[in-house]
Design an enzyme around this catalytic site. Structure first.
Site, PDB file in Angstrom:
ATOM      1  N   GLY A   1       0.812  -1.214   0.000  1.00  0.00           N
ATOM      2  CA  GLY A   1       0.000   0.000   0.000  1.00  0.00           C
ATOM      3  C   GLY A   1       0.839   1.255   0.000  1.00  0.00           C
TER       4      GLY A   1
ATOM      5  N   GLY B   1      -0.245   4.621   0.217  1.00  0.00           N
ATOM      6  CA  GLY B   1      -0.953   5.829   0.633  1.00  0.00           C
ATOM      7  C   GLY B   1      -0.100   6.647   1.584  1.00  0.00           C
ATOM      8  N   PHE B   2      -0.762   7.411   2.465  1.00  0.00           N
ATOM      9  CA  PHE B   2      -0.024   8.268   3.401  1.00  0.00           C
ATOM     10  C   PHE B   2       0.945   7.451   4.257  1.00  0.00           C
ATOM     11  CE2 PHE B   2      -3.827  11.061   2.855  1.00  0.00           C
ATOM     12  CZ  PHE B   2      -3.155  12.183   2.406  1.00  0.00           C
TER      13      PHE B   2
ATOM     14  N   GLU C   1     -17.757  18.317   2.407  1.00  0.00           N
ATOM     15  CA  GLU C   1     -17.015  19.001   1.354  1.00  0.00           C
ATOM     16  C   GLU C   1     -17.635  18.794  -0.023  1.00  0.00           C
ATOM     17  OE1 GLU C   1     -12.783  18.917   3.815  1.00  0.00           O
ATOM     18  OE2 GLU C   1     -13.093  17.521   2.159  1.00  0.00           O
TER      19      GLU C   1
ATOM     20  N   ASP D   1      -4.917   3.413   8.427  1.00  0.00           N
ATOM     21  CA  ASP D   1      -6.330   3.041   8.590  1.00  0.00           C
ATOM     22  C   ASP D   1      -6.542   1.550   8.778  1.00  0.00           C
ATOM     23  OD1 ASP D   1      -6.867   5.679   8.268  1.00  0.00           O
ATOM     24  OD2 ASP D   1      -7.904   5.500   6.345  1.00  0.00           O
TER      25      ASP D   1
ATOM     26  N   ALA E   1      -5.490  11.077   7.986  1.00  0.00           N
ATOM     27  CA  ALA E   1      -4.183  11.092   7.335  1.00  0.00           C
ATOM     28  C   ALA E   1      -3.033  11.293   8.319  1.00  0.00           C
ATOM     29  CB  ALA E   1      -4.158  12.179   6.259  1.00  0.00           C
ATOM     30  N   GLN E   2      -3.217  12.166   9.305  1.00  0.00           N
ATOM     31  CA  GLN E   2      -2.118  12.466  10.226  1.00  0.00           C
ATOM     32  C   GLN E   2      -1.682  11.244  11.023  1.00  0.00           C
ATOM     33  OE1 GLN E   2       0.188  14.709  11.161  1.00  0.00           O
ATOM     34  NE2 GLN E   2      -0.338  15.770   9.267  1.00  0.00           N
TER      35      GLN E   2
END
Length: 424
Positions: free
Chosen positions: A7, A9-10, A167, A297, A315-316
């Site tokens: 993975g 991602g972040f 959003e 996550d 994300a953090q």
């Protein structure tokens, strides 16, 4: 030390970046896509305010020239812990340490009709599908003579009152106000409703009460109909059914209501916790395994005193866990004691529309709203993009959109149906 990261991602990418040029450490990052994408901005791709390349970047381009970092395109099929081996859709890899950074996927809470008919909002592919769907429905509405059918084409229901739901609702409301009637004169006499529904008693439930109230007020002023304490129970024949017995007819149900982690063959069932997340110790090592870790996550960690029920899936957390694990791998390589993970909450934010946002800071405890919060949101998201190229393109598109109250990216681009795309 051969480390495989599943993975990009972040969590995964920050782990890999932090291990760059570390002697004695080689990293292979595996992902089913050949690019990294900035998930917090996919809704802007979905609403045609950003192009996909503004928030994405190829892994191989990023890893070019980095001798101890390698990329492998493929889907993970199975883990064989006894042999320290993973089986991919296109081969096998051996590891000393395996790291899961697979994030989460959309959860439909067992509602098959919703899964089949709703529009998800989790991946870049989801965003492109959503953009095409909304634009095609607008074109259909422009030539539709049946008033009821036209109203279904124009009505949008967004399920989920978290940051993504808020959003995308705000962005769609801005588009309706500034773009719809200008470009679709045929629709000037037809009402178009945007509904935001959530099962909680407030939008942005993890944020402060002030942010919740400010967001509700701003969305209402934009013309979004907010329905709280309302859960979706089914979606069939262009009708959304709610738990309280109400219904809304629409061809556009946008699903931003929940996520779930993934289960992988070869990982013991007792290693999973709530929401299918891998349960880990304080160093992110997966329970009941020897050399397998999970970050972001996809993991749940109950050892942080400030977060006894696990960290939020934001994300953090993913970024900080990736950096902490990278430092622990360096310490392992030097036979030094490892450092447990403790999350430093830097705050939360959400954008609602032009000049409208909310920001909560925990230390010191502060709340911002309106234009100043909007500027903070823009700055944080801009500097968080992976490359200068992404930042420049996104900034340029944002400036055009801000000055013109519009963007020229509303093109329906579909892949050739003859081309078979690989799925999960």
């Amino acid at each position: 030390m051969e480390i495989i990261i599943i993975g990009g991602g972040f969590a995964g990418l920050n782990l890999a970046k932090e291990l760059l040029n570390q002697k004695g450490i080689h990293v292979t990052l595996v992902d089913k896509n050949n690019y990294n994408f900035f998930a917090p901005l996919i809704y802007q791709v979905a609403t045609a305010f950003l192009e996909p390349s503004s928030i994405s970047y190829p892994f191989r381009k990023f890893f070019a020239g980095k001798k101890n970092l390698q990329f492998r395109l493929g889907n993970l099929l199975k883990v064989n812990p006894s042999e320290n081996k993973i089986i991919l859709s296109n081969g096998e890899l051996k590891y000393d340490y395996l790291v899961f950074a697979t994030g989460a996927e959309t959860s439909y809470f067992g509602m098959e009709n919703v899964k089949k008919n709703a529009i998800p909002m989790k991946t870049l592919n989801d965003a492109i599908v959503m953009r095409n769907t909304l634009l095609k429905n607008l074109e259909k509405a422009a030539i539709c003579k049946d008033i009821r059918e036209r109203r279904k084409l124009l009505t949008i229901v967004v399920a989920g009152g978290g940051p993504t739901g808020v959003e995308v609702s705000g962005m769609l409301a801005e588009m309706r106000k500034n773009i719809l009637l200008k470009e679709y004169q045929e629709l000037s006499t037809t009402a178009s409703n945007i509904y935001l529904v959530d099962g909680a008693n407030a939008v942005l439930s993890p944020m402060s009460k002030a942010s919740q109230e400010d967001t509700l007020e701003a969305l209402t002023k934009l013309g979004v109909v907010v329905k709280l304490n309302t859960t979706v129970v089914d979606y069939i024949d262009d009708t959304v059914y709610f738990g309280n017995g109400e219904t809304i007819q629409t061809k556009n149900l946008i699903w931003a209501a929940g996520v779930s982690a993934k289960v992988f063959e070869g990982i013991p069932s007792e290693s999973y916790g709530r929401g299918k997340r891998m349960a880990t110790d304080a160093f992110n090592k997966v329970n009941d395994t020897e050399n397998i870790f999970a970050i972001g996550d996809t993991c749940i960690q109950l050892t942080d005193a400030d977060f006894p029920n696990g960290h939020p899936q934001v994300a953090q957390v993913a970024i900080q866990q990736g950096l902490n694990l990278a430092n622990n791998f360096k310490l392992m390589n030097q036979n030094k004691p490892l450092k447990p993970f403790n999350y430093n909450d830097k705050g939360s934010m959400a954008i609602i529309g032009k000049n409208k946002a909310v920001v909560d800071l925990p230390k010191p405890k502060m709340h911002f709203k309106g234009f100043f919060a909007w500027i903070i949101w823009l700055f944080i998201h801009l500097v968080s993009l992976i490359t200068y190229r992404n930042r420049i393109k996104t900034f340029f598109n944002w400036m055009i959109a801000y000055l013109a109250k519009d963007q020229s990216l509303r093109m329906i681009i579909r892949p050739d149906k003859k081309v078979k795309t690989e799925t999960k």
